[in-house]
Design a protein around this motif. Structure first.
Motif, mmCIF file in Angstrom:
data_model
loop_
_atom_site.group_PDB
_atom_site.id
_atom_site.type_symbol
_atom_site.label_atom_id
_atom_site.label_comp_id
_atom_site.label_asym_id
_atom_site.label_seq_id
_atom_site.Cartn_x
_atom_site.Cartn_y
_atom_site.Cartn_z
ATOM 1 N N LEU A 140 0.083 -4.497 1.629
ATOM 2 C CA LEU A 140 -1.345 -4.766 1.406
ATOM 3 C C LEU A 140 -1.676 -6.227 1.702
ATOM 4 C CD1 LEU A 140 -1.921 -2.879 -1.978
ATOM 5 C CD2 LEU A 140 -3.049 -2.342 0.191
ATOM 6 N N LYS A 141 -2.847 -6.450 2.328
ATOM 7 C CA LYS A 141 -3.253 -7.819 2.636
ATOM 8 C C LYS A 141 -4.416 -8.279 1.773
ATOM 9 C CE LYS A 141 -1.558 -8.668 7.243
ATOM 10 N NZ LYS A 141 -0.893 -7.400 7.623
ATOM 11 N N LEU A 142 -5.344 -7.356 1.494
ATOM 12 C CA LEU A 142 -6.534 -7.757 0.736
ATOM 13 C C LEU A 142 -6.372 -7.484 -0.754
ATOM 14 C CD1 LEU A 142 -9.556 -6.653 2.953
ATOM 15 C CD2 LEU A 142 -8.939 -8.970 2.259
ATOM 16 N N ASP B 281 -13.270 -2.983 4.983
ATOM 17 C CA ASP B 281 -12.066 -3.822 4.980
ATOM 18 C C ASP B 281 -11.070 -3.300 3.953
ATOM 19 O OD1 ASP B 281 -12.940 -5.581 6.947
ATOM 20 O OD2 ASP B 281 -13.903 -6.934 5.518
ATOM 21 N N GLU C 135 -9.446 -0.034 5.219
ATOM 22 C CA GLU C 135 -8.461 -0.314 6.284
ATOM 23 C C GLU C 135 -7.165 -0.876 5.703
ATOM 24 O OE1 GLU C 135 -10.425 -2.757 9.254
ATOM 25 O OE2 GLU C 135 -11.891 -1.171 9.651
ATOM 26 N N ASP C 136 -7.290 -1.712 4.678
ATOM 27 C CA ASP C 136 -6.111 -2.295 4.031
ATOM 28 C C ASP C 136 -5.260 -1.187 3.393
ATOM 29 O OD1 ASP C 136 -4.588 -4.563 3.308
ATOM 30 O OD2 ASP C 136 -5.493 -4.626 1.312
ATOM 31 N N HIS D 167 -3.563 1.082 6.110
ATOM 32 C CA HIS D 167 -2.459 0.376 6.711
ATOM 33 C C HIS D 167 -1.223 0.436 5.782
ATOM 34 C CE1 HIS D 167 -0.504 -2.757 8.992
ATOM 35 N NE2 HIS D 167 -0.423 -3.537 7.935
#
Ligand SMILES: *Cc1c(COP(=O)(O)O)cnc(C)c1O
Length: 380
Positions: A315-317, A368, A371-372, A375
């Motif tokens: 996870l990025k966000l 966003d 999408e996080d 992914h």
């Protein structure tokens, strides 16, 4: 005044001394006396402070309570409510409650002679079956952490009142914007204002709201006697957060609905739990006792702990952290975080598997966020 107006205006008149539009941070310990035995207004900031008064009045109005009391943390608010009990008293609690509340019950209050029994809060008759002659409180949290089970507030209130007990509701998860338990029969509402009420992950705080004068006076006595009060800066930050509670909650919910729908259609997710999904076992109750479904979404990954580790790494966000209710999205793993103080056996009993993941959906752009998640799920 309606909710959004109250959040911005109640208790927040322009400052009489200077005309300041915003309630000042009254960063002072003490206040002048006009004469012997005659304080000018306030005396000493543990007992009362004008910035705190503004917050207490505003929170009381949002919960439709006569009285409000602010505390240094949500746990201090829980503790202040428990100060109403005496050795020999008994509490019937829903089993799905905040881990810290459970710890306070078991590790601090049981040794002091108060007994607790835990029941399945989703079954109204479970409360009635557990009541004893010495039951003084029924304790609920709805929706509950982290599996979002609901308690029927009106039914729990009827059960408590029939036996002369008080109903206490921890209303942290929905915030007063989506649910006001005092209007449905609860006697005392409490909050961790750390969460949605402050809303920006920058202040720890708690509050107790009630229209029961005797309970208010006893808790107010405890607030001053034990002294777990928030400082004026913390109150000011909470007041500032509170002004945007309505708009934040609407966006948290809109994003949570979109994410719950996304997750429930995803092949790697074995279960999505959100009271706003028609498949939630208490969706109808949520529609009738809440004004919205909130910003918390819980789901289960196939494969348990190892998959969870993979998921959060990618996870990025979504930020891997405790707590909830801030504008930024968080992901947490209840089994190793909020419910780590429970034994594996206790966790199993309350349904918190190793693959359970809880999202506090923030108010970033929902595309966003999706999408996080997409992914990270692909990496599992
Ligand atoms: C966080 C939380 C608490 C405890 O509040 P703190 O401000 O962390 O002391 C109590 N109940 C619920 C439901 C919570 O989420």
């Amino acid at each position: 005044m309606r909710f959004s107006t109250k959040a911005i205006r109640v208790g927040q008149q322009s400052d009489p001394a200077t005309g300041s539009i915003i309630v000042p941070v009254y960063q002072t310990v003490n206040f002048v006396f006009d004469d012997v035995g005659k304080p000018h207004g306030y005396e000493y900031s543990r007992s009362a402070n004008p910035t705190r008064t503004a917050l207490e009045q505003c929170l009381a109005s949002l919960e439709e309570a006569k009285f409000g009391l602010a505390f240094a943390s949500g746990m201090a608010a829980v503790d202040a409510v428990l100060s109403l009990l005496r050795p020999g008293d008994h509490v019937v609690s829903a089993e799905h409650i905040y881990g810290g509340t459970f710890r306070l019950f078991e590790k601090v209050y049981v040794p002091r002679g108060i007994s607790f029994i835990y029941v399945d809060g989703t079954r109204p008759e479970a409360f009635a079956g557990a009541m004893r002659p010495n039951t003084k409180m029924v304790w609920i949290e709805t929706p509950a952490n982290p599996l979002l089970q609901l308690v029927d507030v009106r039914a729990a209130a009827d059960t408590a009142h029939k036996r002369g007990a008080k109903l206490v509701a921890d209303n942290t998860f929905p915030s007063p914007y989506f649910q006001r338990p005092l209007t449905q029969g609860a006697d005392i509402v409490l909050h961790s204002t750390t969460k949605y009420i402050s809303g920006h992950s920058d202040v720890i705080g708690g509050a107790v709201l009630t229209s029961d004068q005797a309970a208010y006076e006893a808790i107010r006595f405890h607030q001053n006697a034990a002294g777990a009060v928030p400082g004026p800066w913390d109150c000011w930050l909470s007041l500032r957060g509170l002004k945007t509670l309505s708009v934040r909650m609407r966006q948290h919910e809109a994003n949570a609905i979109a994410i719950a729908e996304f997750l429930s259609g995803h092949a790697k997710v074995i279960e999505t739990i959100y009271p706003g999904l028609p498949g939630h076992p208490q969706h109808k109750l949520a529609q009738s006792q809440m004004d919205g479904f909130g910003g918390m979404v819980t789901f289960r990954l196939d494969g348990g702990g190892e998959q969870v580790r993979r998921f959060v790494k990618v996870l990025k966000l979504f930020i891997f952290a405790e707590s909830l209710g801030g504008v930024e999205s968080l992901v947490c793993h209840p089994a190793s975080m909020s419910h780590a103080t429970l034994t594996a056996e206790e966790r199993k009993k309350v349904g918190i598997t190793d693959g359970t993941i809880r999202l506090s959906v923030g108010i970033e752009d929902v595309q966003d966020l999706i999408e996080d998640l997409d992914h990270a799920l692909a990496a599992c």
